[in-house]
Design a protein around this motif. Structure first.
Motif, PDB file in Angstrom:
ATOM      1  N   ALA A 102       0.837  -1.154   0.036  1.00 39.59           N
ATOM      2  CA  ALA A 102      -0.040  -0.127   0.106  1.00 39.59           C
ATOM      3  C   ALA A 102       1.006   1.227  -0.027  1.00 39.59           C
ATOM      4  O   ALA A 102       0.759   2.331  -0.673  1.00 39.59           O
ATOM      5  N   THR A 103       1.966   1.236   0.742  1.00 40.34           N
ATOM      6  CA  THR A 103       2.833   2.426   0.887  1.00 40.34           C
ATOM      7  C   THR A 103       3.716   2.763  -0.436  1.00 40.34           C
ATOM      8  O   THR A 103       3.668   3.753  -0.929  1.00 40.34           O
ATOM      9  N   GLU A 104       3.818   1.516  -1.313  1.00 42.11           N
ATOM     10  CA  GLU A 104       4.388   1.687  -2.538  1.00 42.11           C
ATOM     11  C   GLU A 104       3.299   2.216  -3.591  1.00 42.11           C
ATOM     12  O   GLU A 104       3.914   2.964  -4.336  1.00 42.11           O
ATOM     13  N   LEU A 105       2.039   1.556  -3.386  1.00 45.91           N
ATOM     14  CA  LEU A 105       1.208   2.213  -4.432  1.00 45.91           C
ATOM     15  C   LEU A 105       0.680   3.480  -4.153  1.00 45.91           C
ATOM     16  O   LEU A 105       0.105   4.222  -5.403  1.00 45.91           O
ATOM     17  N   LEU A 106       0.534   4.016  -3.017  1.00 43.44           N
ATOM     18  CA  LEU A 106      -0.039   5.380  -2.687  1.00 43.44           C
ATOM     19  C   LEU A 106       0.575   6.472  -3.859  1.00 43.44           C
ATOM     20  O   LEU A 106      -0.276   7.250  -4.225  1.00 43.44           O
ATOM     21  N   ILE A 161      -6.604   2.146  -1.203  1.00 42.87           N
ATOM     22  CA  ILE A 161      -5.219   1.814  -0.863  1.00 42.87           C
ATOM     23  C   ILE A 161      -5.322   2.066   0.646  1.00 42.87           C
ATOM     24  O   ILE A 161      -4.484   1.166   1.527  1.00 42.87           O
ATOM     25  N   GLY A 162      -5.799   3.090   1.368  1.00 38.41           N
ATOM     26  CA  GLY A 162      -5.829   3.313   2.614  1.00 38.41           C
ATOM     27  C   GLY A 162      -6.640   2.601   3.349  1.00 38.41           C
ATOM     28  O   GLY A 162      -6.179   1.970   4.448  1.00 38.41           O
ATOM     29  N   ASP A 181      -5.451  -0.051   6.435  1.00 31.25           N
ATOM     30  CA  ASP A 181      -6.224  -0.200   7.579  1.00 31.25           C
ATOM     31  C   ASP A 181      -6.841  -1.586   8.150  1.00 31.25           C
ATOM     32  O   ASP A 181      -6.461  -1.865   9.184  1.00 31.25           O
ATOM     33  N   CYS A 182      -7.128  -2.441   7.224  1.00 28.94           N
ATOM     34  CA  CYS A 182      -7.656  -3.468   7.476  1.00 28.94           C
ATOM     35  C   CYS A 182      -6.136  -4.340   7.816  1.00 28.94           C
ATOM     36  O   CYS A 182      -6.359  -5.231   8.813  1.00 28.94           O
TER      37      CYS A 182
END
Length: 129
Positions: free
Chosen positions: A54-58, A69-70, A74-75
């Motif tokens: 998710a960090t890479e995709l943001l 993505i967030g 969060d999940c």
């Protein structure tokens, strides 16, 4: 997780009349509790991977799916935090030496939660600009 927890219950139901039975029961309980803690520890590894992705995709993802993505992060954070509780309850019944294998996982959980929280803040900032 359900199978591991069932094994814990079964170990506690073993006979404990003789010293040999008590020793066997104690070993079975320890083994079952360790396995019951290993299951959520594996979940933490997956949660860590999801937060990393998710960090890479943001920064490169489609702006229209930034909230997805967030939500994924969060999940993953929730999975890590829940795993922390499950590991803690199983390790609490073990002696310090037996539970020591989970110290790195507990540290990893703190890191996953912190990274997921930071990513959540980044997503909020991205959608409120």
């Amino acid at each position: 997780d359900a199978a591991a927890f069932t094994a814990v219950g079964a170990a506690y139901k073993l006979p404990k009349e003789s010293e040999a039975e008590q020793a066997a029961r104690g070993e079975a309980i320890t083994a079952a509790l360790l396995q019951a803690a290993r299951v959520p520890a594996a979940v933490v590894a997956e949660a860590d991977e999801i937060v990393s992705l998710a960090t890479e995709l943001l920064p490169i993802g489609n702006p229209n799916v930034v909230t997805d993505i967030g939500a994924a992060a969060d999940c993953a954070r929730s999975a890590a935090a829940s795993s922390q509780l499950n590991i803690a309850i199983n390790v609490a019944s073990l002696d310090a030496g037996a539970g020591a294998e989970f110290a790195p996982v507990l540290k990893q959980i703190e890191e996953v939660i912190a990274r997921a929280d930071a990513l959540h803040d980044d997503v909020v900032a991205a959608i409120t600009r």
